[in-house]
Motif scaffolding. Structure first.
Motif, mmCIF file in Angstrom:
data_model
loop_
_atom_site.group_PDB
_atom_site.id
_atom_site.type_symbol
_atom_site.label_atom_id
_atom_site.label_comp_id
_atom_site.label_asym_id
_atom_site.label_seq_id
_atom_site.Cartn_x
_atom_site.Cartn_y
_atom_site.Cartn_z
ATOM 1 N N SER A 156 -8.923 4.875 1.793
ATOM 2 C CA SER A 156 -7.658 4.361 1.274
ATOM 3 C C SER A 156 -7.237 3.177 2.144
ATOM 4 C CB SER A 156 -6.611 5.472 1.242
ATOM 5 O OG SER A 156 -6.155 5.746 2.536
ATOM 6 N N GLY A 157 -6.158 2.523 1.792
ATOM 7 C CA GLY A 157 -5.745 1.297 2.464
ATOM 8 C C GLY A 157 -5.496 1.469 3.958
ATOM 9 N N SER A 158 -5.086 2.665 4.358
ATOM 10 C CA SER A 158 -4.805 2.904 5.777
ATOM 11 C C SER A 158 -6.018 2.574 6.649
ATOM 12 C CB SER A 158 -4.425 4.375 5.995
ATOM 13 O OG SER A 158 -3.293 4.698 5.227
ATOM 14 N N ASN A 167 5.605 -5.048 0.870
ATOM 15 C CA ASN A 167 6.437 -4.256 -0.048
ATOM 16 C C ASN A 167 6.504 -2.842 0.519
ATOM 17 O OD1 ASN A 167 7.636 -4.240 -2.877
ATOM 18 N ND2 ASN A 167 6.202 -2.531 -3.048
ATOM 19 N N THR A 205 7.155 0.794 0.450
ATOM 20 C CA THR A 205 7.183 1.761 -0.641
ATOM 21 C C THR A 205 8.206 2.873 -0.409
ATOM 22 O OG1 THR A 205 4.863 1.211 -0.769
ATOM 23 C CG2 THR A 205 5.579 3.004 -2.154
ATOM 24 N N ASP A 231 0.379 -6.151 4.671
ATOM 25 C CA ASP A 231 0.174 -4.933 3.886
ATOM 26 C C ASP A 231 0.725 -5.184 2.481
ATOM 27 O OD1 ASP A 231 0.543 -2.523 2.565
ATOM 28 O OD2 ASP A 231 1.484 -1.492 4.244
ATOM 29 N N SER A 237 -4.754 -1.170 -1.704
ATOM 30 C CA SER A 237 -5.461 0.046 -2.126
ATOM 31 C C SER A 237 -5.571 0.032 -3.646
ATOM 32 C CB SER A 237 -4.670 1.293 -1.725
ATOM 33 O OG SER A 237 -4.324 1.275 -0.363
ATOM 34 N N GLN A 273 -4.974 2.589 -5.740
ATOM 35 C CA GLN A 273 -4.173 3.560 -6.500
ATOM 36 C C GLN A 273 -2.735 3.133 -6.764
ATOM 37 O OE1 GLN A 273 -4.829 3.802 -3.330
ATOM 38 N NE2 GLN A 273 -3.269 4.853 -2.168
ATOM 39 N N LYS A 274 -2.415 1.858 -6.490
ATOM 40 C CA LYS A 274 -1.039 1.429 -6.763
ATOM 41 C C LYS A 274 -1.065 0.380 -7.873
ATOM 42 C CE LYS A 274 0.349 3.546 -2.609
ATOM 43 N NZ LYS A 274 0.954 3.524 -1.294
#
Ligand SMILES: *Cc1c(COP(=O)(O)O)cnc(C)c1O
Length: 356
Positions: free
Chosen positions: A60-62, A133, A135, A161, A184, A186-187
């Motif tokens: 994931s993006g992390s 952004n 979240t 980010d 990522s 999934q957004k």
């Protein structure tokens, strides 16, 4: 019953996009794999408005956020935080033994260009991280103004980010001078979680060459060098399922037209904000309100979990507030392939449940 997701990740995924995940596997050391990964990179450059190289990561993006701060900080990182995800970027730096300081804004407030100027003018930092952004609070930072400040400090690597904004709002990476722009799947890209992507500039790669211990799986320089040598193949086995779907979804995105797509997000944000102002209140100032999700102050002190339960029975799901903002706020995402009609139906359903 499937609950239509209005949460800020993971998002609902179109059936045809989901189907692409089921494409029969190919060898990851084949010409077809090279072609697939090159194709994604080319399309991603259009979406990011950049000529920089694109890196894909089966995480994931992390993972890429951690890789960026670890791979490219030579002296010290300045982490600007407007909420949960900025705080986590600081923890990533500290836990990797990367010298870093955090500069936090009050919850619901942006990172300002003045803050960035004050911090960079000390000359102590050679890398900064900014959340485009946030979240948790629904804040979209004034990245144009921040970028103007960062440009005055050419030694500084600018990490951004855009996990919950890329694909939903315009992020002109090269015009802004962003060295590492991270997202990522999934957004706003509208895929399941499990793959992330970043652009990386030559300046960031040169910085990484001066950092002796960059880790391994998320060593951005090593990833870059590997894909140059091996025609876009990656050191370890990537999620080809995601790549089939991402390549296809990028066609959908480019076919919709980037400006149309960004306008759709903006229009949905406007409707949600007006609805929030009418029935509740906004957490963010109008000027900094996100185009991809809206964080609403729970001024009526409703039970957010009861609301979500009732919504669930009707096939919807929204998000409670995040961390300290739980119950005092709730969040509605309007990103990826969500359409205005879907959003309006959700808002009407909430009104019906709450008797608004
Ligand atoms: C979701 C999110 C993250 C974390 O991304 P993962 O893909 O879950 O690792 C980071 N930053 C922001 C702004 C996010 O919305």
């Amino acid at each position: 019953m499937h609950k239509r997701l209005f949460i800020p990740g993971p998002v609902d995924v179109r059936e045809d996009v989901l189907q692409k995940m089921a494409t029969p596997q190919i060898g990851h050391r084949t010409k077809d794999a090279s072609a697939l990964q090159r194709s994604i990179s080319d399309k991603m450059r259009k979406l990011m408005y950049t000529e920089n190289e694109i890196l894909l990561s089966t995480s994931s993006g992390s993972g890429l956020m951690e890789g960026a701060v670890r791979s490219c900080t030579r002296k010290r990182a300045a982490v600007f935080s407007v909420g949960a995800f900025g705080d986590r970027w600081y923890e990533m730096a500290v836990s990797n033994n990367v010298p870093a300081d955090i500069f936090k804004s009050e919850l619901g407030q942006p990172t300002t260009p003045e803050m960035v100027e004050e911090v960079l003018s000390t000359g102590k930092y050679d890398l900064i991280t900014v959340t485009h952004n946030e979240t948790s609070t629904g804040i979209m930072n004034p990245v144009d103004e921040i970028a103007e400040v960062v440009k005055k400090y050419p030694e500084v690597i600018f990490c951004l980010d855009t996990v919950s904004s890329l694909g939903g709002t315009k992020i002109p990476v090269d015009d802004l001078g962003v060295d590492i722009c991270i997202a990522s799947t999934q957004k706003c890209l509208g895929l399941p979680a499990g793959l992330s992507v970043c652009s990386i500039s030559q300046k960031a790669l040169d910085a990484a060459k001066e950092v002796p211990h960059r880790g391994m799986y998320f060593d951005l320089l090593a990833l870059y060098q590997y894909i140059q040598k091996k025609d876009y193949q990656y050191p370890s086995t990537p999620s080809l399922a995601h790549m089939f779907a991402l390549d296809y979804q990028l066609d959908n995105i480019l076919e919709e037209g980037l400006d149309n797509r960004f306008k759709r997000h903006q229009d949905m944000a406007k409707v949600t904000r007006e609805w929030a102002e009418k029935h509740f209140a906004m957490l963010a100032d109008e000027k900094y309100a996100s185009n991809t999700l809206t964080t609403i102050k729970n001024t009526k002190e409703i039970s957010v979990s009861d609301l979500n339960k009732a919504l669930g029975e009707r096939g919807y799901m929204i998000s409670n507030g995040y961390g300290k903002l739980k119950d005092v706020t709730f969040r509605i995402a309007h990103m990826a392939d969500t359409q205005m009609e879907d959003l309006k139906k959700l808002l009407a359903t909430i009104e019906d449940i709450l008797g608004l």
